[in-house]
Scaffold this motif. Sequence first.
Motif, PDB file in Angstrom:
ATOM      1  N   GLY A 150       0.811  -1.215   0.000  1.00 38.40           N
ATOM      2  CA  GLY A 150       0.000   0.000   0.000  1.00 38.40           C
ATOM      3  C   GLY A 150       0.842   1.262   0.000  1.00 38.40           C
ATOM      4  N   ALA A 151       1.941   1.264   0.741  1.00 35.23           N
ATOM      5  CA  ALA A 151       2.813   2.440   0.790  1.00 35.23           C
ATOM      6  C   ALA A 151       3.435   2.717  -0.570  1.00 35.23           C
ATOM      7  CB  ALA A 151       3.903   2.228   1.838  1.00 35.23           C
ATOM      8  N   CYS A 152       3.873   1.655  -1.239  1.00 31.09           N
ATOM      9  CA  CYS A 152       4.481   1.817  -2.568  1.00 31.09           C
ATOM     10  C   CYS A 152       3.474   2.392  -3.560  1.00 31.09           C
ATOM     11  CB  CYS A 152       5.012   0.469  -3.062  1.00 31.09           C
ATOM     12  SG  CYS A 152       5.737   0.542  -4.706  1.00 31.09           S
ATOM     13  N   LEU A 153       2.268   1.860  -3.559  1.00 31.87           N
ATOM     14  CA  LEU A 153       1.252   2.324  -4.512  1.00 31.87           C
ATOM     15  C   LEU A 153       0.736   3.712  -4.129  1.00 31.87           C
ATOM     16  CD1 LEU A 153      -0.584  -1.065  -5.059  1.00 31.87           C
ATOM     17  CD2 LEU A 153       1.053   0.082  -6.555  1.00 31.87           C
ATOM     18  N   SER A 154       0.803   4.051  -2.843  1.00 28.65           N
ATOM     19  CA  SER A 154       0.434   5.404  -2.420  1.00 28.65           C
ATOM     20  C   SER A 154       1.417   6.431  -2.973  1.00 28.65           C
ATOM     21  CB  SER A 154       0.407   5.467  -0.891  1.00 28.65           C
ATOM     22  OG  SER A 154       0.185   6.782  -0.448  1.00 28.65           O
ATOM     23  N   ALA A 155       2.678   6.016  -3.118  1.00 26.01           N
ATOM     24  CA  ALA A 155       3.697   6.927  -3.648  1.00 26.01           C
ATOM     25  C   ALA A 155       3.534   7.170  -5.145  1.00 26.01           C
ATOM     26  CB  ALA A 155       5.088   6.359  -3.368  1.00 26.01           C
ATOM     27  N   ALA A 156       2.755   6.316  -5.804  1.00 24.44           N
ATOM     28  CA  ALA A 156       2.623   6.403  -7.259  1.00 24.44           C
ATOM     29  C   ALA A 156       1.516   7.342  -7.705  1.00 24.44           C
ATOM     30  CB  ALA A 156       2.374   5.010  -7.845  1.00 24.44           C
ATOM     31  N   ALA A 233      10.876  -0.681  -3.627  1.00 26.08           N
ATOM     32  CA  ALA A 233      10.111  -0.149  -4.769  1.00 26.08           C
ATOM     33  C   ALA A 233       9.484   1.192  -4.406  1.00 26.08           C
ATOM     34  CB  ALA A 233       9.037  -1.154  -5.180  1.00 26.08           C
ATOM     35  N   ASN A 234       9.055   1.336  -3.150  1.00 29.40           N
ATOM     36  CA  ASN A 234       8.499   2.598  -2.663  1.00 29.40           C
ATOM     37  C   ASN A 234       9.510   3.731  -2.848  1.00 29.40           C
ATOM     38  OD1 ASN A 234       6.835   3.473   0.489  1.00 29.40           O
ATOM     39  ND2 ASN A 234       7.281   4.689  -1.305  1.00 29.40           N
ATOM     40  N   ALA A 235      10.744   3.498  -2.436  1.00 29.99           N
ATOM     41  CA  ALA A 235      11.783   4.523  -2.559  1.00 29.99           C
ATOM     42  C   ALA A 235      12.079   4.841  -4.026  1.00 29.99           C
ATOM     43  CB  ALA A 235      13.050   4.061  -1.849  1.00 29.99           C
ATOM     44  N   VAL A 236      12.088   3.811  -4.866  1.00 28.31           N
ATOM     45  CA  VAL A 236      12.342   4.026  -6.298  1.00 28.31           C
ATOM     46  C   VAL A 236      11.236   4.876  -6.918  1.00 28.31           C
ATOM     47  CG1 VAL A 236      12.499   2.876  -8.542  1.00 28.31           C
ATOM     48  CG2 VAL A 236      13.694   1.917  -6.555  1.00 28.31           C
ATOM     49  N   VAL A 237       9.983   4.579  -6.576  1.00 28.19           N
ATOM     50  CA  VAL A 237       8.846   5.323  -7.130  1.00 28.19           C
ATOM     51  C   VAL A 237       8.913   6.792  -6.715  1.00 28.19           C
ATOM     52  CG1 VAL A 237       6.333   5.599  -7.029  1.00 28.19           C
ATOM     53  CG2 VAL A 237       7.331   3.323  -7.299  1.00 28.19           C
ATOM     54  N   ILE A 238       9.228   7.046  -5.455  1.00 26.65           N
ATOM     55  CA  ILE A 238       9.331   8.443  -4.986  1.00 26.65           C
ATOM     56  C   ILE A 238      10.449   9.166  -5.722  1.00 26.65           C
ATOM     57  CG2 ILE A 238       9.863   9.905  -3.011  1.00 26.65           C
ATOM     58  CD1 ILE A 238       8.625   7.758  -1.247  1.00 26.65           C
ATOM     59  N   ASP A 239      11.569   8.488  -5.914  1.00 25.82           N
ATOM     60  CA  ASP A 239      12.690   9.103  -6.603  1.00 25.82           C
ATOM     61  C   ASP A 239      12.333   9.437  -8.053  1.00 25.82           C
ATOM     62  OD1 ASP A 239      15.441   9.949  -6.536  1.00 25.82           O
ATOM     63  OD2 ASP A 239      15.868   8.266  -7.866  1.00 25.82           O
ATOM     64  N   LEU A 240      11.585   8.531  -8.697  1.00 29.84           N
ATOM     65  CA  LEU A 240      11.207   8.758 -10.096  1.00 29.84           C
ATOM     66  C   LEU A 240      10.176   9.872 -10.235  1.00 29.84           C
ATOM     67  CD1 LEU A 240      10.929   5.060 -11.383  1.00 29.84           C
ATOM     68  CD2 LEU A 240      12.697   6.732 -11.940  1.00 29.84           C
ATOM     69  N   LYS A 241       9.336  10.033  -9.231  1.00 30.65           N
ATOM     70  CA  LYS A 241       8.234  10.981  -9.333  1.00 30.65           C
ATOM     71  C   LYS A 241       8.470  12.288  -8.569  1.00 30.65           C
ATOM     72  CE  LYS A 241       4.252   8.137 -10.405  1.00 30.65           C
ATOM     73  NZ  LYS A 241       3.735   9.081 -11.406  1.00 30.65           N
TER      74      LYS A 241
END
Length: 244
Positions: A150-156, A233-241
Amino acid sequence: MKPTFTLFWRELRSYFATPVAYVFIVIFLLLSGAFTFYLGRFYERGQADLDPFFQFHPWLYLFLVPAVAMRLWADERKSGTIELLLTLPVTMGQAVLAKFLAAWSFVALALALTFPIWLTVNYLGDPDNGVIVTGYLGSLLMAGAYLAIGACLSAATRSQVVAFILSVVVCFLFLLAGFPLVLDVFRAIAPQSLVDAIAGLSFLSHFNGISRGVIDLRDLIYFLLTIGFWLYANAVVIDLKKAD
């Protein structure tokens, strides 16, 4: 560790700054009791154990845990505070870990408040409390896996609603992976090794063993790796976005 703890404490306190946390805990306790005593036929079974209590946890978490996770990053992105957060003297990993641990601690508190059910079964009979302890451990680990997804998808996304729906769908797929009906479909079109790999991804396959009192190191590693993968994956998504 100090920046992580500071951010963790800020996040944990934020849950109780609004009535949402108390509403969540009340709903969790009411549903846990209803599932255990009515749907699980706690009294009619005539057995002193908490099997009905843990049996419904995967389905209870499917909707309640994504509701906790959906605000973790989506709210920060929508309000624009994520830029401020990332300028603080904390690394990306520390921020991700602190938010996750705060949410996990909140869910752990809600789970701990079910202790009257444990007391009830001890009052009525002579249960194996070791099995109950492992059941709580498995439940907490499974909740952590739900939260990490949920945290990872929340970051997206900036939308908490979208984050909630995506989390429910992905978590549901992780549950379905262990169902015989689903595995039978894959057996018809895929080699056994692939079917075994799909079954190995299921939350149910790993949680059921722990909830029955069987602590298999592979089940513990599965949940820890699942949490670790989705947090990364959460950290990667935040970095990309972060430039959005």
